[in-house]
Design a protein around this motif. Structure first.
Motif, PDB file in Angstrom:
ATOM      1  N   LYS A 136       0.821  -1.215   0.000  1.00 45.28           N
ATOM      2  CA  LYS A 136       0.000   0.000   0.000  1.00 45.28           C
ATOM      3  C   LYS A 136       0.855   1.265   0.000  1.00 45.28           C
ATOM      4  N   GLY A 137       2.175   1.071  -0.047  1.00 43.14           N
ATOM      5  CA  GLY A 137       3.071   2.225  -0.095  1.00 43.14           C
ATOM      6  C   GLY A 137       3.499   2.750   1.251  1.00 43.14           C
ATOM      7  N   ASN A 138       3.233   2.009   2.323  1.00 40.70           N
ATOM      8  CA  ASN A 138       3.595   2.453   3.669  1.00 40.70           C
ATOM      9  C   ASN A 138       4.983   1.948   4.066  1.00 40.70           C
ATOM     10  N   ILE A 139       5.718   2.770   4.807  1.00 44.67           N
ATOM     11  CA  ILE A 139       7.016   2.346   5.343  1.00 44.67           C
ATOM     12  C   ILE A 139       6.778   1.356   6.472  1.00 44.67           C
ATOM     13  N   ILE A 140       7.467   0.206   6.407  1.00 51.61           N
ATOM     14  CA  ILE A 140       7.316  -0.814   7.443  1.00 51.61           C
ATOM     15  C   ILE A 140       8.693  -1.286   7.910  1.00 51.61           C
ATOM     16  N   PRO A 141       8.791  -1.845   9.114  1.00 50.69           N
ATOM     17  CA  PRO A 141      10.077  -2.332   9.632  1.00 50.69           C
ATOM     18  C   PRO A 141      10.584  -3.535   8.843  1.00 50.69           C
ATOM     19  N   ARG A 142      11.887  -3.676   8.769  1.00 50.16           N
ATOM     20  CA  ARG A 142      12.485  -4.875   8.174  1.00 50.16           C
ATOM     21  C   ARG A 142      13.628  -5.309   9.095  1.00 50.16           C
ATOM     22  N   LEU A 143      14.875  -5.033   8.790  1.00 47.61           N
ATOM     23  CA  LEU A 143      15.939  -5.377   9.741  1.00 47.61           C
ATOM     24  C   LEU A 143      15.868  -4.482  10.969  1.00 47.61           C
ATOM     25  N   ALA A 144      15.407  -3.262  10.779  1.00 41.70           N
ATOM     26  CA  ALA A 144      15.171  -2.360  11.911  1.00 41.70           C
ATOM     27  C   ALA A 144      13.745  -2.579  12.398  1.00 41.70           C
ATOM     28  N   GLN A 145      13.592  -2.781  13.680  1.00 43.52           N
ATOM     29  CA  GLN A 145      12.260  -3.009  14.244  1.00 43.52           C
ATOM     30  C   GLN A 145      11.553  -1.701  14.556  1.00 43.52           C
ATOM     31  N   SER A 146      12.333  -0.663  14.863  1.00 44.79           N
ATOM     32  CA  SER A 146      11.738   0.632  15.173  1.00 44.79           C
ATOM     33  C   SER A 146      12.773   1.719  14.944  1.00 44.79           C
ATOM     34  N   TRP A 147      12.318   2.953  14.922  1.00 49.60           N
ATOM     35  CA  TRP A 147      13.213   4.093  14.734  1.00 49.60           C
ATOM     36  C   TRP A 147      12.550   5.344  15.269  1.00 49.60           C
ATOM     37  N   GLU A 148      13.365   6.363  15.522  1.00 51.45           N
ATOM     38  CA  GLU A 148      12.789   7.621  15.987  1.00 51.45           C
ATOM     39  C   GLU A 148      13.695   8.781  15.603  1.00 51.45           C
ATOM     40  N   THR A 149      13.097   9.947  15.544  1.00 48.63           N
ATOM     41  CA  THR A 149      13.831  11.180  15.312  1.00 48.63           C
ATOM     42  C   THR A 149      13.059  12.323  15.947  1.00 48.63           C
ATOM     43  N   LYS A 150      13.780  13.301  16.449  1.00 55.05           N
ATOM     44  CA  LYS A 150      13.123  14.464  17.049  1.00 55.05           C
ATOM     45  C   LYS A 150      13.282  15.720  16.200  1.00 55.05           C
ATOM     46  N   ASP A 151      14.250  15.698  15.310  1.00 50.07           N
ATOM     47  CA  ASP A 151      14.486  16.887  14.488  1.00 50.07           C
ATOM     48  C   ASP A 151      14.602  16.578  13.001  1.00 50.07           C
ATOM     49  N   ASN A 152      14.373  15.305  12.621  1.00 48.08           N
ATOM     50  CA  ASN A 152      14.481  14.857  11.237  1.00 48.08           C
ATOM     51  C   ASN A 152      15.888  14.989  10.668  1.00 48.08           C
ATOM     52  N   LYS A 153      16.856  15.172  11.539  1.00 44.70           N
ATOM     53  CA  LYS A 153      18.253  15.212  11.110  1.00 44.70           C
ATOM     54  C   LYS A 153      19.054  14.076  11.761  1.00 44.70           C
ATOM     55  N   THR A 154      18.756  13.797  13.005  1.00 43.78           N
ATOM     56  CA  THR A 154      19.385  12.672  13.693  1.00 43.78           C
ATOM     57  C   THR A 154      18.358  11.560  13.852  1.00 43.78           C
ATOM     58  N   TRP A 155      18.661  10.417  13.236  1.00 43.87           N
ATOM     59  CA  TRP A 155      17.742   9.275  13.265  1.00 43.87           C
ATOM     60  C   TRP A 155      18.379   8.133  14.038  1.00 43.87           C
ATOM     61  N   ILE A 156      17.584   7.489  14.893  1.00 42.23           N
ATOM     62  CA  ILE A 156      18.043   6.325  15.645  1.00 42.23           C
ATOM     63  C   ILE A 156      17.243   5.112  15.186  1.00 42.23           C
ATOM     64  N   PHE A 157      17.969   4.071  14.750  1.00 38.97           N
ATOM     65  CA  PHE A 157      17.331   2.830  14.301  1.00 38.97           C
ATOM     66  C   PHE A 157      17.685   1.705  15.263  1.00 38.97           C
ATOM     67  N   HIS A 158      16.671   0.944  15.664  1.00 37.79           N
ATOM     68  CA  HIS A 158      16.862  -0.186  16.577  1.00 37.79           C
ATOM     69  C   HIS A 158      16.695  -1.477  15.785  1.00 37.79           C
ATOM     70  N   LEU A 159      17.776  -2.245  15.650  1.00 38.17           N
ATOM     71  CA  LEU A 159      17.706  -3.496  14.903  1.00 38.17           C
ATOM     72  C   LEU A 159      16.916  -4.538  15.680  1.00 38.17           C
ATOM     73  N   ARG A 160      16.337  -5.463  14.932  1.00 35.48           N
ATOM     74  CA  ARG A 160      15.616  -6.568  15.571  1.00 35.48           C
ATOM     75  C   ARG A 160      16.586  -7.382  16.429  1.00 35.48           C
ATOM     76  N   LYS A 161      16.119  -7.833  17.537  1.00 40.34           N
ATOM     77  CA  LYS A 161      16.948  -8.650  18.418  1.00 40.34           C
ATOM     78  C   LYS A 161      17.127 -10.046  17.825  1.00 40.34           C
TER      79      LYS A 161
END
Length: 538
Positions: free
Chosen positions: A80-105
């Motif tokens: 449907k064109g939506n971004i979904i997790p793959r090797l990264a299970q989650s991610w976050e950013t507060k300023d759209n410049k620094t992104w933190i990606f959490h890999l699947r355990k």
């Protein structure tokens, strides 16, 4: 089609994205009651022999189709064109410049060793390192990753790229500025991490079957050059429980006729294309097996812009005007392709761009203007323009080349000699500038005009037409920052005026798929993931 890209204005607000709790489908979804075949194996024709299977050194769908099955990206895009997790299970950013990606355990390579954030750092540095000579070396420059531009230019070390492993499972990516389509860019296959330990141990030999290590649903088990590439189920794949196919074989058949004959003989389950002369009858006889889908892709002829006389815009414009796209799209290929007058496919990024003036002219008007331009450039009946038109081995490309050269001969008196080359030979010659005019095509890496416009900027590693216009470069840079239609339009207008390539038509993905293959889906980039498929009892 992918969703419209969120505008930069929207993304400048502080946000935090956490997707770990979202339930999504990643692979084969077998409807209840479906009886599966005992033998879950599939044969796909892939159109040619890939030049490489090294993620950091490939270009074009021939290699990327296979790599898409063997490797996972951090994020992906669903049907449907939506971004979904793959090797990264989650991610976050507060300023759209620094992104933190959490890999699947617990995620592992196909040899059972852990996939870590360090592998991602290694892979992205290697891609950007000018010593790698990657066709996509400028990819993270386009993504505005900190120091990517300076690294590619040799002014800084790869270790200074704005990507860092905070620990084995946490990746930090720092951008120079917010990029509204950053996550879409990370869904492109070329960003897939590769194993640092394996590459450092085996060097360029790491892609040989005995050394090959992958992260996707399949791993390489056999590679017989010009015969076949075989992938088998990767038992260590993080989503292996939702994979059904056990073995996939890719054939390098460049002949459309051979492709069809082996499909009809039951030796191939999915073709690479459909022969033009057989399309109408096949649609009538086995219409349910004919699958057509629009993709974000443009078929074009690229000029060697640094080689006389193609460094003269008048010559390029004349050849572009004299090419009757309606005949090529409607009569030669005739599978639903749309005549192209700009490099950008319709509706890309959700935008609607102004059409160039010459699109509304009659072909006679185009021909007259073309004759005038060519004459001004010094070419006429007594001094005809002569050049070589190169295309990679394919019945389709041959038919189009014959039609194009006939049009140029009839409308302008131009003598264009056709020359065919193997796919990997043609790619090598392109990068070395060993051509006059060459058959090319571009599939968007992500659903935004930047994916097409940026390949024509001066310092791009994908700029094999060797086009350079500083005003165009500035406008593309500005459009990438604003994501505004008017900025994109100004860049498109320059491209239309300079005509570094001749847009011919917008692609559709037209292939044959056996009725017992379930889960078939072609995305906006024309890719079909084998992990989504299954074989129905038949």
């Amino acid at each position: 089609m992918l969703n419209k890209i969120t505008t930069l204005k929207t993304l400048t607000y502080s946000i935090s994205i956490m997707l770990g709790s979202i339930t999504v489908s990643y692979a084969a979804v077998v409807p209840p009651g479906t009886q599966l075949a005992e033998k879950q194996e599939i044969v796909r024709n892939n159109g040619a022999e890939p030049a490489s299977l090294d993620v950091d050194k490939v270009e074009g769908n021939i290699a990327i189709n296979i790599i898409n099955d063997f490797f996972d990206t951090l994020v992906s895009i669903d049907h449907k064109g939506n971004i979904i997790p793959r090797l990264a299970q989650s991610w976050e950013t507060k300023d759209n410049k620094t992104w933190i990606f959490h890999l699947r355990k617990g995620i592992k390579w196909s040899d059972g060793t852990p996939i870590t954030a360090h592998d991602v750092v290694f892979s992205w540095r290697r891609l950007t390192d000018p010593k790698t000579l990657s066709p996509y070396g400028s990819y993270f420059v386009n993504a505005s990753v900190v120091n990517a531009n300076e690294i590619l230019a040799g002014k800084k070390k790869p270790e200074e790229l704005g990507v860092k492993a905070l620990d084995n499972e946490t990746l930090e990516v720092t951008l120079e500025k917010p990029v509204g389509y950053f996550l879409q860019m990370l869904a492109f296959t070329i960003t897939s991490p590769i194993s640092e330990k394996v590459v450092e141990k085996y060097g360029d030999k790491w892609t040989q079957p005995e050394f090959f290590v992958s992260s996707g649903a399949f791993k390489l088990s056999e590679w017989r050059v010009n015969e076949k590439i075989v992938g088998v189920r990767n038992p260590y794949y993080w989503d292996n429980k939702n994979t059904v196919i056990n073995k996939v074989t890719y054939l390098p058949l460049s002949s459309d006729t051979s492709d069809l004959n082996r499909y009809l003989a039951g030796e191939i389950d999915m073709t690479f294309t459909i022969p033009l002369e057989s399309f109408a009858s096949l649609k009538k006889q086995i219409g349910s097996q004919v699958h057509i889908a629009p993709i974000l892709s443009t078929y074009y002829y690229a000029f060697n812009n640094k080689k006389p006389p193609f460094n003269d815009a008048r010559v390029r414009q004349a050849l572009a005007l004299a090419l009757n796209r309606d005949i090529i799209a409607d009569k030669v290929v005739a599978q639903g392709q749309i005549p192209a007058y700009t490099a950008l496919p319709p509706g890309i990024g959700g935008f609607t761009f102004k059409k160039p003036d010459y699109e509304s002219w009659t072909q006679e008007q185009r021909n007259e203007k073309a004759k005038q331009l060519l004459n001004e450039a010094g070419f006429n009946k007594t001094h005809p323009l002569t050049f070589n038109l190169v295309y990679n081995s394919s019945d389709l490309h041959k038919k189009i080349a014959i039609a194009a050269t006939s049009m140029w001969k009839k409308n302008l008196g131009v003598i264009a000699k056709t020359q065919t080359e193997e796919w990997k030979v043609m790619l090598s010659n392109e990068h070395q500038g060993k051509f006059d005019v060459v058959r090319f095509g571009w599939i968007g890496d992500y659903n935004n005009p930047m994916s097409f416009l940026v390949i024509f900027t001066t310092d791009q590693t994908n700029n094999t037409s060797f086009y350079s216009n500083k005003d165009f470069d500035s406008l593309v840079k500005k459009a990438g920052e604003t994501n505004k239609q008017e900025d994109f339009q100004q860049a498109v207008d320059i491209l239309t005026k300079d005509m570094p390539v001749i847009p011919v038509y917008y692609y559709v993905n037209a292939i044959l798929v056996k009725p017992y293959i379930g889960g078939y889906f072609s995305d906006a980039l024309g890719q079909t993931s084998t992990k989504d498929l299954y074989v129905i009892k038949h």
